[in-house]
Design a protein around this motif. Structure first.
Motif, short mmCIF file in Angstrom:
data_model
loop_
_atom_site.label_atom_id
_atom_site.label_comp_id
_atom_site.label_asym_id
_atom_site.label_seq_id
_atom_site.Cartn_x
_atom_site.Cartn_y
_atom_site.Cartn_z
N GLY A 129 -3.47 5.00 5.19
CA GLY A 129 -4.10 4.16 6.22
C GLY A 129 -5.60 4.08 6.05
O GLY A 129 -6.21 3.03 6.25
N LEU A 130 -6.22 5.22 5.64
CA LEU A 130 -7.67 5.21 5.43
C LEU A 130 -8.10 4.31 4.28
O LEU A 130 -9.23 3.82 4.25
N LEU B 2 3.47 6.01 -5.71
CA LEU B 2 2.87 6.21 -7.03
C LEU B 2 1.93 7.41 -7.05
O LEU B 2 2.01 8.26 -7.94
N TYR B 3 1.04 7.49 -6.03
CA TYR B 3 0.03 8.56 -6.03
C TYR B 3 0.40 9.74 -5.14
O TYR B 3 -0.28 10.78 -5.19
N GLY B 4 1.45 9.63 -4.33
CA GLY B 4 1.90 10.74 -3.50
C GLY B 4 0.98 11.07 -2.34
O GLY B 4 0.95 12.23 -1.89
N LEU B 5 0.25 10.09 -1.82
CA LEU B 5 -0.65 10.33 -0.69
C LEU B 5 0.12 10.26 0.62
O LEU B 5 1.19 9.65 0.71
N SER B 6 -0.44 10.88 1.67
CA SER B 6 0.20 10.86 2.99
C SER B 6 -0.02 9.52 3.67
O SER B 6 -0.92 8.75 3.30
N PRO B 7 0.80 9.20 4.69
CA PRO B 7 0.59 7.94 5.42
C PRO B 7 -0.79 7.83 6.04
O PRO B 7 -1.38 6.75 6.08
N PHE C 90 0.81 -1.22 0.00
CA PHE C 90 0.00 0.00 0.00
C PHE C 90 0.85 1.27 0.00
O PHE C 90 0.55 2.21 -0.76
N PRO C 91 1.90 1.37 0.84
CA PRO C 91 2.75 2.56 0.73
C PRO C 91 3.41 2.71 -0.63
O PRO C 91 3.56 3.83 -1.14
#
Length: 551
Positions: A347-348, A338-343, A331-332
């Motif tokens: 987690g969500l 890849l998508y640059g989302l925050s941890p 997932f990370p």
């Protein structure tokens, strides 16, 4: 030839131990239920009972866990429940809470690893998976002890001891001064946190035939705690939950293991009357260290090595379980790199998996209702043991594999991250149905040794879950996201045939199983003697009644 002879001798030794194991356990069961064994019984594991009265359950005995009233498991009508119904409901809630506690602890550091490794200057990619892997090493070893020991000494005190120590080791993780100390505490958390996985099936089988629900909320906790109030709070929150779980277990969880309950009754009688020679069959069992090692502690290993049902179930569940833990590393890679989302947001994105688990529970209850009605209508297919729970795994297996292909082929920059995240729904449904179907089948097939069978399954799948996540980063680097998930999806699709094989040839497989044969023979013999014993009592009661009525 010599090798074949050695293997044959080993097989005969294992078969003999398994036969003695099943025979002994059913002799205790017979004594507990007032069934008189045949003269010349082959079992010599219970000491000489000359001049000793063997205590047993009376008809409709209120202290017999099987006679505790069933509840509707509705908290809304708690005040209307009887004491025994409340007891059963409390056991159900506490065991489920314990399993959630254990499962949450296993994946707790998933989103916190970057922050703890940064604090302790850990740069090795291999070491970064150790917070989960060391926990799972404990998961490999723990069930091999807790499952069979719970069948030998009872459930309550083992549950209290293991959960208490799990709570202490979780505290150790929260205050660990360095990386090595943290890993040691994680190993101990895994070893003692694995106890509910091994014991709960036995506890619920003690009071009724039911399933064990699993859950997972830890990636959300870890994702937000690590970026806001620090990674250590991930474990402080886990500690709070562990304590909340521990308190009712200490004060409210009753013993459910019938042999132990009868032993306590006999001890109370002897305490009130020191001259009484009243004992439970369980008290007269040989409990020397040789018996514990050769018969009790080797039981899960014997099952893995010699039982086709156990070994194939273990292999399938091990792969599914390992993929579940690979997802914490995947997932990370997918949603952060890849998508640059925050941890925290990453987690969500585990929420769709939880949503899938909830849908699977609905499917489970729906199937259970349909199965119950079909049994009441005496439909022929319900007489086949494999059709009780295995169809759930047959549905879940393909769904699980499809979800991996979905995630792998939709995770691209030109596709919104919501699309691959929705693969989690099928992942959660498939994962839960596979586990509920296969673990319940193990319980049905091995009955009184359900805890040992599930311990074998837990240890083997944890072993694979230790190894495969170590290769997550290198696998994704070499094969890419789509290639890696396609490989995992292909393996899952291949092994999803296991439930279908059980549906097709399960009865024949059980007929060739030494353990199942021994269990079936002893069970049928016990039921036959129980019927004869009941007939003798009925005749005696009728004769007595006729004498009383005669002038």
């Amino acid at each position: 030839m010599r090798r074949e002879g050695t293997l044959g001798q080993a097989s005969n030794i294992i078969r003999t131990i398994s036969n003695q194991d099943a025979e002994y356990r059913y002799r205790v069961e017979e004594a507990d239920n007032r069934i008189h064994p045949n003269k010349g019984s082959r079992c010599h594991s219970i000491h000489d009972t000359t001049e000793k009265e063997i205590i047993s359950w009376e008809a409709d005995d209120k202290e017999n866990p099987y006679n505790w009233s069933n509840s509707t498991f509705s908290l809304l009508c708690w005040t209307r429940l009887t004491l025994s119904q409340k007891r059963k409901l409390s056991i159900f809630v506490m065991t489920i809470a314990g399993v959630i506690n254990s499962t949450m602890g296993s994946s707790l550091p998933s989103m916190a690893v970057p922050y703890m490794t940064q604090e302790w200057d850990v740069t090795s990619e291999t070491q970064k998976v150790l917070p989960i892997s060391t926990f799972l090493i404990g998961y490999v070893l723990g069930p091999l002890l807790w499952g069979p020991l719970s069948e030998h000494f009872g459930r309550r005190y083992l549950s209290i001891i293991t959960l208490s120590l799990f709570t202490i080791w979780t505290l150790g993780c929260a205050i660990a001064p360095n990386w090595p100390a943290f890993l040691v505490f994680r190993f101990l958390c895994g070893a003692f946190g694995s106890a509910p996985i091994a014991i709960v099936t036995g506890q619920l089988a003690d009071i009724h035939k039911d399933f064990v629900t699993r859950g997972n909320t830890s990636p959300i906790i870890a994702g937000f705690c690590s970026t806001t109030i620090g990674w250590r709070w991930t474990f402080w929150i886990a500690l709070i939950y562990a304590v909340v779980t521990l308190v009712p277990v200490i004060f409210l969880l009753p013993e459910t293991y019938a042999p132990v309950l009868l032993s306590r009754r006999a001890q109370n009688i002897r305490k009130a009357d020191p001259t009484a020679q009243v004992y439970a069959a369980f008290e007269l069992e040989d409990k020397d260290i040789k018996q514990v090692i050769t018969r009790v502690l080797t039981r899960p290993v014997r099952m893995i090595l010699t039982e086709t049902i156990v070994s194939s179930t273990c292999l399938y569940l091990a792969l599914v379980y390992a993929i579940f833990y690979i997802s914490f590393g995947a997932f990370p890679i997918i949603f952060q790199q890849l998508y640059g989302l925050s941890p925290g947001v990453t987690g969500l994105l585990f929420l769709p998996i939880i949503g899938g688990v909830i849908l699977a529970l609905g499917t489970f209850f729906t199937w259970g209702s349909f199965l119950r009605k079909s049994k009441e209508q005496n439909r022929p297919w319900t007489k086949k043991e494999e059709y009780n729970r295995v169809p759930l795994a047959a549905i879940g297996g393909p769904l699980f594999a499809i979800s991996l292909f979905w995630l792998g082929f939709s995770a691209r920059k030109d596709v919104h991250y919501a699309v691959p995240s929705l693969a989690g729904i099928g992942f959660g449904v498939g994962y839960q149905l596979i586990f509920m179907g296969m673990l319940n089948y193990l319980t049905d097939a091995y009955e009184i040794f359900a805890a040992s069978a599930n311990a074998a399954s837990s240890s083997s799948r944890s072993f694979l879950a230790v190894l495969l996540p170590l290769a997550t980063t290198s696998m994704f680097d070499q094969l890419g996201i789509s290639g890696s998930l396609s490989l995992l999806g292909g393996l899952s699709l291949l092994l999803s045939g296991v439930p279908f094989v059980f549906l097709w040839k399960g009865e024949r497989i059980r007929a060739g199983s030494a353990f199942c044969i021994a269990l079936k023979e002893e069970k049928l013999e016990m039921e036959r003697r129980a019927k004869l014993d009941w007939q003798r009592r009925s005749v005696s009661a009728n004769i007595l009644q006729e004498k009383e009525e005669s002038p």
